[in-house]
Design a protein around this motif. Structure first.
Motif, mmCIF file in Angstrom:
data_model
loop_
_atom_site.group_PDB
_atom_site.id
_atom_site.type_symbol
_atom_site.label_atom_id
_atom_site.label_comp_id
_atom_site.label_asym_id
_atom_site.label_seq_id
_atom_site.Cartn_x
_atom_site.Cartn_y
_atom_site.Cartn_z
ATOM 1 N N ILE A 17 29.905 -25.694 1.503
ATOM 2 C CA ILE A 17 28.622 -25.680 1.755
ATOM 3 C C ILE A 17 27.891 -25.179 0.722
ATOM 4 C CG2 ILE A 17 26.962 -24.437 3.276
ATOM 5 C CD1 ILE A 17 28.446 -26.846 4.619
ATOM 6 N N PHE A 18 28.516 -24.123 0.088
ATOM 7 C CA PHE A 18 27.594 -23.194 -0.837
ATOM 8 C C PHE A 18 27.708 -24.376 -2.003
ATOM 9 C CE2 PHE A 18 27.858 -20.564 -4.695
ATOM 10 C CZ PHE A 18 26.676 -19.720 -4.533
ATOM 11 N N SER A 19 28.715 -24.873 -2.453
ATOM 12 C CA SER A 19 28.951 -25.710 -3.522
ATOM 13 C C SER A 19 27.809 -26.918 -3.569
ATOM 14 C CB SER A 19 30.287 -26.128 -3.943
ATOM 15 O OG SER A 19 31.190 -25.514 -4.127
ATOM 16 N N MET A 20 27.820 -27.570 -2.463
ATOM 17 C CA MET A 20 26.926 -28.576 -2.239
ATOM 18 C C MET A 20 25.382 -28.306 -2.192
ATOM 19 S SD MET A 20 28.719 -30.560 1.171
ATOM 20 C CE MET A 20 27.398 -31.953 1.185
ATOM 21 N N ALA A 21 25.171 -27.044 -1.690
ATOM 22 C CA ALA A 21 23.959 -26.585 -1.883
ATOM 23 C C ALA A 21 23.321 -26.202 -3.468
ATOM 24 C CB ALA A 21 23.564 -25.113 -1.208
ATOM 25 N N VAL A 22 24.467 -25.708 -4.189
ATOM 26 C CA VAL A 22 24.034 -25.238 -5.259
ATOM 27 C C VAL A 22 23.866 -26.658 -6.283
ATOM 28 C CG1 VAL A 22 25.116 -24.444 -7.701
ATOM 29 C CG2 VAL A 22 25.302 -23.182 -5.388
ATOM 30 N N GLN A 345 24.064 -26.310 5.764
ATOM 31 C CA GLN A 345 23.815 -26.505 4.200
ATOM 32 C C GLN A 345 22.259 -26.304 3.819
ATOM 33 O OE1 GLN A 345 24.662 -30.581 2.950
ATOM 34 N NE2 GLN A 345 23.517 -30.443 0.965
ATOM 35 N N PHE A 346 21.251 -26.709 4.777
ATOM 36 C CA PHE A 346 20.250 -26.442 4.309
ATOM 37 C C PHE A 346 19.808 -24.965 4.406
ATOM 38 C CE2 PHE A 346 19.774 -30.809 4.839
ATOM 39 C CZ PHE A 346 18.502 -31.216 3.912
ATOM 40 N N LEU A 347 20.398 -24.084 5.433
ATOM 41 C CA LEU A 347 19.904 -22.552 5.487
ATOM 42 C C LEU A 347 20.519 -22.024 4.092
ATOM 43 C CD1 LEU A 347 20.937 -21.634 9.241
ATOM 44 C CD2 LEU A 347 18.751 -21.317 7.943
ATOM 45 N N ALA A 348 21.803 -22.667 3.783
ATOM 46 C CA ALA A 348 22.367 -22.089 2.511
ATOM 47 C C ALA A 348 21.512 -22.421 1.178
ATOM 48 C CB ALA A 348 23.790 -22.655 2.024
ATOM 49 N N GLU A 349 20.776 -23.568 1.085
ATOM 50 C CA GLU A 349 19.919 -23.906 0.161
ATOM 51 C C GLU A 349 18.669 -22.773 0.042
ATOM 52 O OE1 GLU A 349 18.813 -27.652 0.043
ATOM 53 O OE2 GLU A 349 20.866 -28.512 0.333
ATOM 54 N N ALA A 350 18.027 -22.574 1.103
ATOM 55 C CA ALA A 350 17.034 -21.519 1.409
ATOM 56 C C ALA A 350 17.348 -20.178 0.904
ATOM 57 C CB ALA A 350 16.528 -21.821 2.733
ATOM 58 N N ILE A 351 18.594 -19.646 1.490
ATOM 59 C CA ILE A 351 18.912 -18.448 1.176
ATOM 60 C C ILE A 351 19.369 -18.332 -0.285
ATOM 61 C CG2 ILE A 351 20.868 -16.844 1.545
ATOM 62 C CD1 ILE A 351 20.741 -17.676 4.573
ATOM 63 N N ILE A 352 19.890 -19.117 -1.151
ATOM 64 C CA ILE A 352 20.321 -19.011 -2.269
ATOM 65 C C ILE A 352 18.926 -19.210 -3.251
ATOM 66 C CG2 ILE A 352 21.033 -20.577 -4.130
ATOM 67 C CD1 ILE A 352 23.310 -21.450 -2.510
#
Length: 421
Positions: A17-22, A345-352
């Protein structure tokens, strides 16, 4: 074994999830950078302003405490002309004799010193400097906790006979004599008259914009007779009387004794107002701390608005991203992606975005604080609490800003999403 297997799968899932968000954020670097800008400005403002406020507060507290918290300062009252106050010290109501009477009659007063001050030019050969000239009595060094480092202070005979002798503070010494240290016995000129240099005061350093090493000290009687010419009918007028008590607990007793003594000496009876003002160092510190604290909170609250703006920016970009990636979401759902995977995934993108912006903002805030401390010569105070708050806010803003877009993405119908262009 089963627990460890589940834990391993969860770790791999989180990494994916993190890798896809990055990867998604990196593919839109400009948009990601602009989205982070609000967070960067907000966090750096909060940390920078908090640090500057605490630095100013600490500098002022150190300046006041350098005199001691067991100190009273007595100032002349203010003259009133046409029902308009002319300001503190605009009239000559305090005298050296008042100070001497306080020293002998107020049991709680341990050290009493009176002085006059005046701005003037000091000249040595071809060099000159503008500085503050202090006409002081013998107790000035003990009251202000400053003593000669080289040479000596003037003595009672020199004070009583109005001798033209001077003790230089380090800045004046440097301006007039440079690196030359053997200056005892040299002659300087103050308002055209010659004074013998008998000592150099120890360095006290600067406090903010105030140079505590810029001054010349001469006998009070000499100052009154030759420079200020400010003799009251009842004695030698002074600008300030310093009073030190044995400890802070005795300060209120000293203040009460001094107020009553001066009212009697100045023939002031109820309901007449005092023609002098007494300030308490401890009260000054407390009042200043409260004022700076309130101002810092107010400014930080204003700076915090940019965090809200940053959060709105993140939410807006994420909503746009959901619309742009509708077909992608449909494909992922069609091949078996669960709603929770899309949501995460979308939460991860916002948090990153918000967390990275927060980290950069923290660095910016520290740089702002360091720059202010260097430019304004105040202590560098990096508030751990403001950094902790900044970290929490950046994560929280990202989480909150990503919830609605992430839910919208997770709720998309896969058939409808696949039909979108």
């Amino acid at each position: 074994m089963n627990y460890n297997s589940q834990k391993s799968k969860l770790s791999i899932y989180s990494i994916d999830i993190f890798s896809m968000a990055v990867e998604v954020l990196w593919s839109n670097k400009l948009r990601t950078g602009l989205t982070m800008l609000g967070m960067i400005i907000g966090i750096s403002s909060v940390i920078g302003i908090t640090s500057i406020g605490q630095g100013v507060q600490k500098a002022t507290e150190e300046e006041i405490q350098s005199l001691g918290t067991n100190v009273l300062q007595i100032f002349p009252g203010d003259a009133v002309r046409g029902n308009v106050s002319q300001g503190l010290g605009s009239t000559s109501t305090l005298t050296w004799e008042d100070a001497q009477e306080i020293a002998s009659q107020a049991p709680s007063a341990e050290v009493v010193s009176a002085y006059l001050q005046h701005q003037g030019q000091v000249v040595y050969e071809e060099k000159n400097t503008s500085t503050t000239i202090y006409g002081a009595d013998l107790n000035y060094s003990a009251a202000r906790n400053t003593y000669p480092q080289i040479g000596r202070y003037f003595d009672r005979e020199e004070l009583n006979s109005s001798k033209q002798v001077a003790v230089l503070a380090p800045t004046v010494k440097r301006n007039l004599f440079g690196d030359k240290n053997d200056i005892i016995g040299e002659t300087i000129r103050i308002q055209g008259e010659a004074y013998e240099v008998i000592g150099i005061m120890e360095a006290k350093g600067s406090q903010g914009p105030i140079d505590r090493d810029d001054g010349v000290y001469i006998p009070l009687t000499t100052m009154s007779a030759r420079i200020v010419g400010n003799n009251a009918l009842s004695g030698i007028s002074v600008n300030t009387i310093f009073v030190k008590s044995s400890n802070q607990e005795q300060l209120l007793a000293a203040q009460f004794q001094i107020q009553n003594l001066l009212r009697i000496r100045h023939n002031i009876y109820p309901p007449q107002a005092d023609d002098f003002r007494i300030t308490n160092q401890a009260d000054i510190i407390k009042t200043f701390t409260n004022i700076v604290g309130l101002l810092t909170v107010m400014v930080v609250a204003i700076a915090g608005i940019s965090l809200v703006v940053g959060g709105i920016g993140i939410a807006n970009i994420m909503l746009v991203s959901v619309v742009e990636r509708t077909r992608e979401i449909g494909i992922r759902k069609a091949v078996g992606a669960k709603n929770s995977a899309i949501l995460n995934q979308f939460l991860a993108e916002a948090i990153i975005i918000s967390s990275l912006g927060g980290v950069i903002g923290m660095g910016g805030g520290v740089l702002i604080a360091f720059g202010a401390a260097t430019v304004f010569n105040i202590p560098l105070v990096i508030s751990v609490s403001s950094i902790a708050v900044g970290s929490g806010l950046s994560f929280s803003v990202g989480l909150l800003a990503g919830v609605i877009p992430a839910r919208n993405a997770a709720k998309l119908d896969p058939i409808t999403a696949l039909r979108s262009e």
